[in-house]
Enzyme design. Structure first.
Site, PDB file in Angstrom:
ATOM      1  N   GLY A 158      -8.127  11.507   5.847  1.00 17.62           N
ATOM      2  CA  GLY A 158      -7.242  12.647   5.603  1.00 17.62           C
ATOM      3  C   GLY A 158      -7.974  13.898   5.134  1.00 17.62           C
ATOM      4  N   GLU A 193       7.808  15.686   4.337  1.00 14.34           N
ATOM      5  CA  GLU A 193       8.670  14.534   4.003  1.00 14.34           C
ATOM      6  C   GLU A 193       7.895  13.709   2.997  1.00 14.34           C
ATOM      7  OE1 GLU A 193      11.678  13.937   5.140  1.00 14.34           O
ATOM      8  OE2 GLU A 193      11.747  15.572   6.582  1.00 14.34           O
ATOM      9  N   CYS A 229      10.390   5.215   1.830  1.00 13.74           N
ATOM     10  CA  CYS A 229      10.485   6.381   0.947  1.00 13.74           C
ATOM     11  C   CYS A 229      11.886   6.555   0.397  1.00 13.74           C
ATOM     12  CB  CYS A 229      10.038   7.619   1.703  1.00 13.74           C
ATOM     13  SG  CYS A 229      10.772   7.701   3.308  1.00 13.74           S
TER      14      CYS A 229
HETATM   15  P1  NAD Z   1      -0.677   9.568   1.869  1.00  8.72           P
HETATM   16  O1  NAD Z   1      -0.147  10.869   1.393  1.00  8.72           O
HETATM   17  O2  NAD Z   1      -1.773   8.952   1.121  1.00  8.72           O
HETATM   18  O3  NAD Z   1      -1.198   9.695   3.364  1.00  8.72           O
HETATM   19  C1  NAD Z   1      -0.391  10.197   4.397  1.00  8.72           C
HETATM   20  C2  NAD Z   1      -1.276  10.775   5.479  1.00  8.72           C
HETATM   21  O4  NAD Z   1      -1.967  11.894   4.955  1.00  8.72           O
HETATM   22  C3  NAD Z   1      -2.341   9.827   6.009  1.00  8.72           C
HETATM   23  O5  NAD Z   1      -2.464  10.017   7.397  1.00  8.72           O
HETATM   24  C4  NAD Z   1      -3.592  10.297   5.289  1.00  8.72           C
HETATM   25  O6  NAD Z   1      -4.772  10.028   5.990  1.00  8.72           O
HETATM   26  C5  NAD Z   1      -3.346  11.786   5.231  1.00  8.72           C
HETATM   27  N1  NAD Z   1      -4.077  12.476   4.173  1.00  8.72           N
HETATM   28  C6  NAD Z   1      -4.483  12.003   2.973  1.00  8.72           C
HETATM   29  N2  NAD Z   1      -5.138  12.968   2.288  1.00  8.72           N
HETATM   30  C7  NAD Z   1      -5.148  14.075   3.073  1.00  8.72           C
HETATM   31  C8  NAD Z   1      -5.669  15.386   2.923  1.00  8.72           C
HETATM   32  N3  NAD Z   1      -6.316  15.765   1.837  1.00  8.72           N
HETATM   33  N4  NAD Z   1      -5.484  16.243   3.940  1.00  8.72           N
HETATM   34  C9  NAD Z   1      -4.819  15.886   5.059  1.00  8.72           C
HETATM   35  N5  NAD Z   1      -4.318  14.660   5.256  1.00  8.72           N
HETATM   36  C10 NAD Z   1      -4.474  13.765   4.270  1.00  8.72           C
HETATM   37  O7  NAD Z   1       0.592   8.610   1.967  1.00  8.72           O
HETATM   38  P2  NAD Z   1       0.646   7.094   2.438  1.00  8.72           P
HETATM   39  O8  NAD Z   1       0.086   6.267   1.347  1.00  8.72           O
HETATM   40  O9  NAD Z   1       0.137   6.941   3.813  1.00  8.72           O
HETATM   41  O10 NAD Z   1       2.232   6.876   2.526  1.00  8.72           O
HETATM   42  C11 NAD Z   1       3.034   6.583   1.451  1.00  8.72           C
HETATM   43  C12 NAD Z   1       3.757   7.815   0.927  1.00  8.72           C
HETATM   44  O11 NAD Z   1       4.490   8.440   1.964  1.00  8.72           O
HETATM   45  C13 NAD Z   1       4.779   7.489  -0.122  1.00  8.72           C
HETATM   46  O12 NAD Z   1       4.650   8.382  -1.196  1.00  8.72           O
HETATM   47  C14 NAD Z   1       6.102   7.688   0.570  1.00  8.72           C
HETATM   48  O13 NAD Z   1       7.173   8.015  -0.243  1.00  8.72           O
HETATM   49  C15 NAD Z   1       5.802   8.764   1.515  1.00  8.72           C
HETATM   50  N6  NAD Z   1       6.740   8.741   2.625  1.00  8.72           N
HETATM   51  C16 NAD Z   1       7.705   9.710   2.725  1.00  8.72           C
HETATM   52  C17 NAD Z   1       8.615   9.672   3.757  1.00  8.72           C
HETATM   53  C18 NAD Z   1       9.690  10.704   3.915  1.00  8.72           C
HETATM   54  O14 NAD Z   1      10.192  10.835   5.014  1.00  8.72           O
HETATM   55  N7  NAD Z   1      10.070  11.431   2.894  1.00  8.72           N
HETATM   56  C19 NAD Z   1       8.535   8.670   4.695  1.00  8.72           C
HETATM   57  C20 NAD Z   1       7.568   7.703   4.554  1.00  8.72           C
HETATM   58  C21 NAD Z   1       6.668   7.767   3.525  1.00  8.72           C
END
Ligand code: NAD
Length: 474
Positions: free
Chosen positions: A204, A246, A280
Site C-alpha cells: 500500500g 469506505e 465493516c
Molecule cells: P487497510 O486500510 O490496511 O488496507 C486497505 C488497502 O489499502 C489495501 O489494499 C492496502 O494495501 C492499502 N494500503 C495500505 N496502506 C496504504 C497506503 N499508505 N497508501 C495506499 N494504500 C494503502 O485495511 P484492511 O486491513 O485491508 O481492511 C480492513 C479495514 O477495512 C477495516 O477497518 C474495515 O472496517 C474496512 N472496511 C470498510 C468497508 C466499508 O465499506 N466501509 C468495507 C470493508 C472493509
C-alpha cells in the site's frame, strides 16, 4: 498446488513484474501457502496510471450501451466461474465456501450486471432553466481495496467507474489478491479496450500511494481502515482530487422493549459473526434493555454455540477462521483487553478452539455488561466478538448507538416496524436495518462521521464517478 501470478495487467496485456520479490498469500483455514503475487514498483504503478490516462478519452466517448454490454459480459463470466472464484476467496479470506459463493461471488456478479443496466438507463443530460446539465466521468480512478469482501469491494468501484466512463487502476489487498487476478483474466477475455482497466499488486505505502499521488489520477476510491483513509485523503488534498472513502465501523443493534428476543438476538449474533466478524458493517454492539439482560445473555450464548468454527472448505459451519495470523492475534488481544477492562465474558475467550491447531481460528466470543466507553465497544475488532451493552431508557439506547467515532450501519428491533423506523431515524449512520431487514445491493452503502465519505452501490454509488457540467444557452 500454489497459485503463482507473476505479471500485472497494464494497458491491455499481462506485463511481467520487474522485481522478483513476491507477496505470499496463505490459506486462512490451514495457514499453508496458497499463492504468490508480485510486488509492484513505483515505475510500474506509474505505467498503469499512464495507460489509464491514455485510454480515458476514447473510453469516456463510448456509448453507455457499449460500456453496459462489456459489463454485462463480465457479469456473465463471473457467474460461469462462480465455483472457482468462491474456492479462491474461501481460501484467501476464510469465509465458508457455502456462504462465499452466494455472498463473495454472487453480489459482485450482480453489481456488474446492475451497473450495465444503470449506464444504459441513466439520464445523462437534463435541462434546468437555460442550462443543459451534462454528466461526465471524473477521469482516471485509483481504486484501492481491502481483503474482507475482496471482489465485492472491487466490483463496487470497478463496475461503477467503468459504467460511468472512467478508466481504472486497481490495487487490491495484498492479503486476498487472487480474486482480482481472476477478474482481470475475465476483463482480458471480454476484450475491454486496452488501458481501461489496469491491475497492480504490491504494498500500500508504495504502489498504493504512487497511484493516488500520480498527477494523472483524478479520483481516489478507497475501502479499508480509517487510518489509511485519512492518509489517502491527505495525499489527494495536495491536488484537490475527488475522494470516496469506505472505512471502518462499530455498529450498534438496538433491541427495544417489546421486541421479539427469540428472533432479534440470534439474528444479531449472526450479523456480528458473519465472515468471522470481518465485516465493516457488522453489528458488534448489541444494545439491550437492562431488564432483559439475563434473557438476552442466555439466547446469545445459545446462538454462539451454533457457531463452532470449522475449516472453510471442508467444514459445514457458518464460522470459518480469521484471515491471517496477524488478525487472529489482534482479535485475541482485544478479548484480553475486554477481560482486563472488566467486561463479563459469557462465551468464547482467548484460548484457541479445540481441534483446530492449524489456521487462524478464534472462538466465537461474547462480552456482557459492557460499558460503551470500554475499548471493545469503541474500537473496531474485526473478529467474532460481540459486546452486549445494557440501557435503562430509549434515549440512552440511542445515545449509546451514536456515541462512536464511526457511523456506518446499525440495527433496530422493536415490536412494530413503525416504532423501529422512529428510532432508526435517530441513528447517525449510513444504513440501518429494522427488524432484521436484509442487505440490499441497490441501496447506497457508506458512512457518516469517520466511516467515510461518499456512497457505493446503486444509483448513488454510480454517481460518485461522475462530474456535472452546466452549459448555459439562450
Ligand atoms: P487497510 O486500510 O490496511 O488496507 C486497505 C488497502 O489499502 C489495501 O489494499 C492496502 O494495501 C492499502 N494500503 C495500505 N496502506 C496504504 C497506503 N499508505 N497508501 C495506499 N494504500 C494503502 O485495511 P484492511 O486491513 O485491508 O481492511 C480492513 C479495514 O477495512 C477495516 O477497518 C474495515 O472496517 C474496512 N472496511 C470498510 C468497508 C466499508 O465499506 N466501509 C468495507 C470493508 C472493509
Amino acid at each position: 498446488m500454489t497459485i503463482v501470478r507473476d505479471s500485472f495487467y497494464i494497458n491491455g496485456q499481462w506485463v511481467k513484474a520487474r522485481s522478483s520479490e513476491t507477496l505470499e498469500v496463505t490459506s486462512s483455514g490451514t495457514g499453508e501457502l496458497f499463492a504468490t503475487v508480485p510486488v509492484g514498483t513505483v515505475e510500474e504503478a506509474n505505467d498503469a496510471v499512464e495507460a489509464a490516462a491514455a485510454a480515458f478519452t476514447a473510453w469516456s466517448n463510448t456509448s453507455p450501451k457499449e460500456r453496459g454490454e462489456f459489463l454485462q459480459r463480465i457479469s456473465e463470466k463471473l457467474a460461469e466461474r462462480a465455483d472457482d472464484i468462491a474456492l479462491v476467496i474461501a481460501n484467501e479470506v476464510g469465509m465458508p465456501l457455502m456462504l462465499a459463493k452466494g455472498i463473495q461471488v454472487g453480489i459482485p456478479t450482480a453489481t456488474f450486471a446492475d451497473n450495465a443496466t444503470r449506464a444504459m438507463e441513466f439520464t445523462w443530460e437534463e435541462e434546468v432553466g437555460n442550462s443543459t446539465l451534462v454528466r461526465e466521468p471524473v477521469g482516471v480512478v485509483a481504486a484501492i481495496t481491502p481483503w474482507n469482501y475482496p471482489l465485492h469491494q472491487i466490483a463496487n468501484k470497478v463496475a461503477a467507474s467503468l459504467a460511468a466512463g472512467c478508466t481504472v487502476v486497481l490495487k487490491p489487498s495484498e492479503v486476498a489478491p487472487i480474486n482480482a487476478f481472476l477478474l482481470a483474466d475475465i476483463i482480458d477475455e471480454v476484450g475491454l479496450p486496452k488501458g481501461v482497466f489496469n491491475l497492480i499488486t504490491g504494498l500500500g505505502p508504495v504502489v498504493g500511494e504512487a497511484i493516488v499521488s500520480h498527477p494523472k489520477t483524478d479520483m481516489v476510491s478507497f475501502t479499508g481502515s480509517t487510518k489509511v483513509g485519512k492518509r489517502l485523503m491527505e495525499i489527494a488534498s495536495q491536488a484537490v482530487k475527488k475522494v470516496s472513502l469506505e472505512l471502518g465501523g462499530k455498529s450498534a443493534n438496538i433491541i427495544l422493549e417489546g421486541a421479539n428476543l427469540e428472533k432479534a438476538v440470534p439474528d444479531g449474533v449472526f450479523k456480528c459473526y458473519l465472515n468471522s466478524g470481518q465485516t465493516c458493517s457488522a453489528l458488534t454492539r448489541m444494545v439491550v434493555p437492562r431488564s432483559k439482560l439475563a434473557e438476552v445473555e442466555e439466547l446469545a450464548i445459545t446462538a454462539a454455540n451454533g457457531f463452532a468454527p470449522a475449516d472453510p472448505i471442508t467444514g459445514s459451519s457458518f464460522l470459518g477462521p480469521l484471515v491471517s495470523a496477524a488478525q487472529q492475534q489482534r482479535v485475541r488481544d482485544y478479548i484480553t483487553k475486554g477481560i482486563d477492562e472488566g467486561a463479563k465474558l459469557i462465551a468464547g475467550g482467548v484460548e484457541p478452539p479445540e481441534g483446530l491447531d492449524k489456521g487462524y481460528y478464534v472462538r466465537p466470543t461474547i462480552f456482557s455488561d459492557v460499558k460503551n466507553n470500554m475499548t471493545i465497544a469503541q474500537e473496531e475488532i474485526f473478529g467474532p466478538v460481540l459486546s452486549i451493552i445494557p440501557y435503562d431508557t430509549e434515549e440512552e439506547a440511542v445515545a449509546i448507538a451514536n456515541d462512536s467515532v464511526y457511523g456506518l450501519a446499525g440495527g433496530v428491533w422493536a415490536e412494530s416496524d413503525e416504532k423501529a423506523f422512529e428510532v432508526a431515524r435517530k441513528i447517525r449512520t449510513g444504513q440501518v436495518e429494522i427488524n432484521g431487514g436484509a442487505f440490499n445491493i441497490y441501496a447506497p452503502f457508506g458512512g457518516y462521521k469517520q466511516s467515510g465519505v461518499g456512497r457505493e452501490l446503486g444509483k448513488y454509488g454510480f454517481e460518485e464517478f461522475l462530474e456535472v457540467k452546466a452549459i448555459q444557452h439562450n
